[in-house]
Scaffold this active site. Structure first.
Site, PDB file in Angstrom:
ATOM      1  N   SER A 229     -46.926  18.902  66.492  1.00 18.19           N
ATOM      2  CA  SER A 229     -47.641  18.488  67.704  1.00 18.19           C
ATOM      3  C   SER A 229     -48.626  19.573  68.128  1.00 18.19           C
ATOM      4  O   SER A 229     -49.508  19.933  67.357  1.00 18.19           O
ATOM      5  CB  SER A 229     -46.625  18.152  68.803  1.00 18.19           C
ATOM      6  OG  SER A 229     -47.240  17.484  69.882  1.00 18.19           O
ATOM      7  N   GLU A 352     -45.383   7.291  67.013  1.00  9.06           N
ATOM      8  CA  GLU A 352     -45.548   8.542  67.765  1.00  9.06           C
ATOM      9  C   GLU A 352     -45.468   8.310  69.277  1.00  9.06           C
ATOM     10  O   GLU A 352     -44.725   8.983  70.002  1.00  9.06           O
ATOM     11  CB  GLU A 352     -46.906   9.183  67.432  1.00  9.06           C
ATOM     12  CG  GLU A 352     -47.083   9.621  65.998  1.00  9.06           C
ATOM     13  CD  GLU A 352     -46.583  11.036  65.747  1.00  9.06           C
ATOM     14  OE1 GLU A 352     -45.927  11.616  66.632  1.00  9.06           O
ATOM     15  OE2 GLU A 352     -46.848  11.556  64.649  1.00  9.06           O
ATOM     16  N   HIS A 450     -42.407  10.360  68.042  1.00 10.46           N
ATOM     17  CA  HIS A 450     -42.867  11.745  68.015  1.00 10.46           C
ATOM     18  C   HIS A 450     -41.660  12.683  68.101  1.00 10.46           C
ATOM     19  O   HIS A 450     -40.738  12.445  68.886  1.00 10.46           O
ATOM     20  CB  HIS A 450     -43.790  11.951  69.222  1.00 10.46           C
ATOM     21  CG  HIS A 450     -44.573  13.223  69.222  1.00 10.46           C
ATOM     22  ND1 HIS A 450     -45.523  13.517  68.271  1.00 10.46           N
ATOM     23  CD2 HIS A 450     -44.580  14.274  70.096  1.00 10.46           C
ATOM     24  CE1 HIS A 450     -46.076  14.681  68.559  1.00 10.46           C
ATOM     25  NE2 HIS A 450     -45.516  15.171  69.649  1.00 10.46           N
TER      26      HIS A 450
END
Length: 542
Positions: A229, A352, A450
């Protein structure tokens, strides 16, 4: 600054560490003279900055809370990372240093749980090292940069401990703390000065690794920089650094990099800074430097409200194209110049955006008209066609499901694929993956969200027991996939190629096959896995 018993301390030449021998008079690497017979001694290394006392944990030598830059406090708040002055005697490196100041709520959230825990302190620029031995073996090195939306996380989080990689891959592993939120990302536009203080921290940490890692049994010329990320965004941003005429790392692993972010210009960043200063009633940076850090962090919550937009992932603090520390989109830095020769492994999770939106009751009540308006931002007058395509891809899809898939594509998957396309077109090595295994937690509403790949990459589910999003995963499937993923990452770190004996054949991404590894209960390499969506987005001209 807070005075916490877990903070680092220096053992002076007259000191004795409780339960261990007096070591300050011994040469580094020779602490065995002081160890009780039959017990392995605590490791000691000598660095230019001073000597460090580590600990033995599970057969590894571990050094925690090692300073790599001067504490960014007082006049050094909102200044680039400065050199650490070093220390006299032997420094105790057996306890983690404080995490960077950040928002914190006991118990965390419904998805990840906690992501960074007390103690917090501005004096946070430390790193941690796990190594099989502090010797001259010149092992490959993994440097991990945590993510957290630019506002949370820590290199000392149990889930990011380097023991599994060090032990299973015979690697030296380094995890890093860096400035977050307002302390790392505010931009003031001062004459001749840049911003991106977080980036100066990470650059200082990488330089420290290059200059010191040999003392820990690592090879300074064989470094893989990895992150997830915001940490993956950082990996790309660091690719252009080439001090002393050579890159600071050889390989890059980008897990869910948000390459769809529009990085603000100087003017745009100054507007955000003005909003933040208005919240605190400060008229200039001098006044802001006098504000205690807990008040700065508390203002983050109001920044969410002031900067958020419906249908977009909230990021109250962002990097800046300041022309000093960062002069272009980070993805560009891995396509040309110093970054072109770096081996790259890049990927994303299938859902995600479910991480941020899947459990939101307000978003669950979204209407088709609301979502169509958001789709129009990406597809313009083709919004209706795009909405239908997303809707038909998930039978029974609600408007929020269409929205989440769109956000996942806009922010993560499509820009990652575009990056792989451009890199492959230039003949540069790149491997791509999509993490597909969904979690049954929360009734399956999160899908393959995610962050879900993280415990599979580190293969350390025991360190993620506080994470609600792992509930209900079948142990056999979970552990089998983790073994495959972990082995592939180790292989890439060691050789620049993720192919390893337990891993199905993983082909490089090229313009002919567009090979992408599907990481799932059955792992297989698929040609042009996201081809339909790639072609749809290629026509997305608002």
């Amino acid at each position: 600054m807070t005075d916490d018993p877990s903070r680092r301390k220096v053992l002076r030449n007259t000191g004795v560490l409780a339960g261990a021998a007096l070591i300050t008079g011994l040469p580094a690497g020779n602490a065995a003279q002081a160890a009780p017979r039959g017990e392995q001694p605590p490791p000691v290394v000598a660095l230019p900055a001073g000597r460090l006392l580590g600990s033995r944990e599970g057969g590894l030598s571990v050094f925690k809370g090692v300073p790599y830059a001067a504490p960014p406090v007082g006049a050094l708040r909102w200044r680039p990372a400065a050199a650490h002055p070093g220390w006299q005697g032997t420094r105790d490196a057996t306890a983690f240093g404080p995490s960077a100041p950040q928002p914190y709520r006991e118990g965390g959230d419904q998805v990840l749980g906690t992501h960074g825990s007390p103690p917090f302190d501005e004096d946070c620029l430390t790193l941690n090292v796990w190594t099989p031995a502090a010797d001259g073996a010149k092992r490959p090195v993994l440097v991990w940069i945590h993510g957290g939306g630019f506002i949370s996380g820590s290199g000392s989080m149990p889930g990011y401990h380097g023991d599994t990689f060090a032990r299973d891959g015979d690697l030296v592993v380094v995890t890093v703390n860096y400035r977050l939120g307002p302390l790392g990302y505010l931009y003031f536009g001062e004459e001749g000065a840049g911003g991106n203080f977080w980036l100066t921290d990470q650059l200082a940490a990488l330089r420290w690794v290059r200059d010191n890692i040999a003392a820990f049994g690592g090879d300074p010329d064989d470094i893989t920089l990895a992150g997830q990320s915001g940490g993956a965004f950082s990996v790309a941003a660091l690719a252009g650094a080439r001090p002393k005429g050579r890159p600071l790392f050889r390989r890059a692993i980008l897990q869910s990099p948000p390459l769809g972010l529009k990085v603000p210009t100087r003017a745009e960043s100054l507007q955000r800074t003005a909003q933040f200063m208005d919240i605190l009633g400060a008229k200039d940076v001098a006044e802001l430097r006098a504000v205690p850090w807990p008040r700065l962090v508390a203002a983050t919550f109001e920044m969410f409200g002031r900067t958020g937009r419906w249908g977009y992932w909230s990021t109250p603090f962002l990097p800046v194209l300041d022309g000093v520390t960062l002069d272009r989109d980070p993805a560009e830095l891995l396509l040309g110049g110093a970054g072109a020769d770096i081996d790259v492994l890049i990927g994303w999770t299938r859902e995600e955006a479910n991480f941020a939106f899947g459990l939101s009751e307000p978003y669950a009540a979204s209407t088709k008209d609301q979502v169509l308006a958001r789709v129009r931002d990406t597809f313009g007058n083709r919004a209706g066609q795009a909405y239908t395509a997303y809707e038909e891809a998930r039978p029974g899809a609600r408007p929020v499901d269409v929205l989440m898939d769109l956000i996942s594509d806009d922010l993560f998957r499509m820009p990652a694929l575009a990056f792989a396309e451009r890199r492959a077109a230039r003949g540069r090595p790149v491997w791509a993956y999509q993490f597909n295994l969904p979690t049954p937690a929360h009734g399956g509403r999160l899908g393959a969200a995610h962050c879900l790949e993280l415990p599979f990459v580190f293969d350390n589910f025991d360190k993620w027991s506080q994470a609600p999003f792992l509930a209900g995963l079948a142990p056999r499937v979970r552990d089998g996939l983790a073994s495959t993923v972990h082995a592939a990452w180790i292989s890439f770190i060691r050789t620049g190629d993720p192919n390893d004996r337990p891993v199905p054949r993983w082909n490089r991404y090229d313009r002919d096959s567009r090979a992408t590894m599907s990481l799932d209960s059955v792992t297989t390499c698929v040609d042009d896995l996201a081809g339909h969506w790639r072609r749809l987005h290629q026509q997305a001209v608002p």
